[in-house]
Design an enzyme around this catalytic site. Structure first.
Site, PDB file in Angstrom:
ATOM      1  CG  HIS A 189       9.578 -32.026   2.405  1.00  0.00           C
ATOM      2  ND1 HIS A 189      10.422 -32.427   1.400  1.00  0.00           N
ATOM      3  CD2 HIS A 189       9.775 -30.686   2.547  1.00  0.00           C
ATOM      4  CE1 HIS A 189      11.100 -31.393   0.944  1.00  0.00           C
ATOM      5  NE2 HIS A 189      10.733 -30.307   1.615  1.00  0.00           N
ATOM      6  CG  ASP A 219       9.021 -26.431   2.162  1.00  0.00           C
ATOM      7  OD1 ASP A 219       9.780 -27.429   2.217  1.00  0.00           O
ATOM      8  OD2 ASP A 219       8.966 -25.670   1.176  1.00  0.00           O
ATOM      9  CG  HIS A 225       8.561 -29.764  -2.309  1.00  0.00           C
ATOM     10  ND1 HIS A 225       7.646 -29.165  -1.485  1.00  0.00           N
ATOM     11  CD2 HIS A 225       9.777 -29.432  -1.835  1.00  0.00           C
ATOM     12  CE1 HIS A 225       8.278 -28.487  -0.547  1.00  0.00           C
ATOM     13  NE2 HIS A 225       9.593 -28.643  -0.721  1.00  0.00           N
ATOM     14  NE  ARG A 281      12.050 -23.154   1.478  1.00  0.00           N
ATOM     15  CZ  ARG A 281      12.355 -24.184   2.261  1.00  0.00           C
ATOM     16  NH1 ARG A 281      12.416 -25.400   1.764  1.00  0.00           N
ATOM     17  NH2 ARG A 281      12.617 -24.002   3.530  1.00  0.00           N
TER      18      ARG A 281
END
Ligand code: SIN
Length: 282
Positions: A98, A100, A258, A273
């Site tokens: 995906h 983000d 990723h 993150r």
């Protein structure tokens, strides 16, 4: 600072740099930003930086945003906790390629992910270069997808495990977004193949050129979408990173996808993150 390319597809490791210095050093930050646009994902080890420094570094790229489902550090808004602990065990969303938050109207520009704790082996993260994935598509596929649009849904992904009322409330707050299947990089102008696990369907596939009979629509559209989504799985487009505590990855979320590999026994893996606000894809 030294920059070592990791694969032909994407990724470079930076050495001789402390990211906290780039918060105030314009020249250093400009060098890192240029390297990010070139290599698409950067890796740096041994970053013993505080959460405040982590957030301050990521904020050099733009404003940060929280995630409606994953929680953030209460003292550092914008710093999303991706924790797998015995109290918060496996989360199935990690095992999917995906970008983000493509379910947002303006998905993230990028992210800065720092490892707090990780298993001694396993729990790697992989990235794929979606500019290269577009470039390598057969010309007939490029022709077929030019001008196509697709829906991206938080409801059908994060929402699917929620009770129906909560799922509907999530959809109210974050209605499905529509994006071009081939987007243009806002800074480099490169074309990017832009479908992933959040993509549910094409919204303008059903035209006489593509669909002779109604029966053509569904198999045609869903097989094409599946094929496009599967491009990120091609090893020649990828890099794989092994984490250690204080390792950091910085990625361009427009140009890459990723995949966090969940191959480790339950459960200790703690990542933080900082997600950087992006712009509406065109
Ligand atoms: C993410 O999907 O943004 C997190 C990746 C990871 O935990 O390795």
């Amino acid at each position: 600072m030294r920059i070592e390319q990791l694969t032909y597809a994407l990724g470079a490791e930076l050495t001789g740099v402390n990211l906290a210095d780039a918060v105030h050093d314009e020249g250093l930050f400009a060098e890192i930003r240029a390297a990010l646009l070139k290599h698409r994902v950067l890796f740096v080890r041994d970053q013993e930086i505080s959460r405040t420094e982590h957030v301050a570094f990521a904020r050099r790229f733009g404003d940060l945003e929280d995630h409606p489902v994953a929680g953030s550090d209460p003292e550092h808004p914008g710093l999303v906790r991706i924790y797998r602990t015995p109290e918060q065990p496996n989360d199935r969303y990690e095992n999917a390629w995906h970008s983000d938050a493509t379910w947002r109207v303006a998905p993230q520009f990028g992210a800065v992910l720092r490892c707090i704790e990780c298993p001694p082996v396993g729990g790697d993260t992989m990235w794929a270069n979606m500019v290269l994935a577009y470039e390598k598509l057969p010309p007939r596929v490029k022709d077929e997808i030019a001008g196509l649009l697709a829906r991206h849904s938080i409801e059908a992904t994060f929402g699917s495990v929620m009770p129906i009322e909560r799922r509907h409330a999530l959809r109210e707050q974050y209605p499905d977004a529509e994006h071009p299947v081939v987007r243009t990089h806002p800074e480099t102008g490169e074309k990017i193949l832009y479908v992933n696990v959040f993509t549910t369907h094409f919204t303008n596939y059903h035209t006489p050129e593509r669909v002779r009979y109604g029966q053509d629509a569904n198999p045609g559209a869903s097989e094409l979408l599946r094929y496009l989504i599967s491009q990120a799985y091609i090893p020649e487009y990828q890099v794989r990173w092994r984490w250690k505590p204080n390792s950091v990855a910085i990625w361009d979320n427009s140009a890459t996808q990723h995949y966090a590999v969940m191959d480790y026994p339950p459960c200790l893996r703690k990542m933080e993150r900082a997600g950087i606000v992006g712009s509406k894809p065109f």
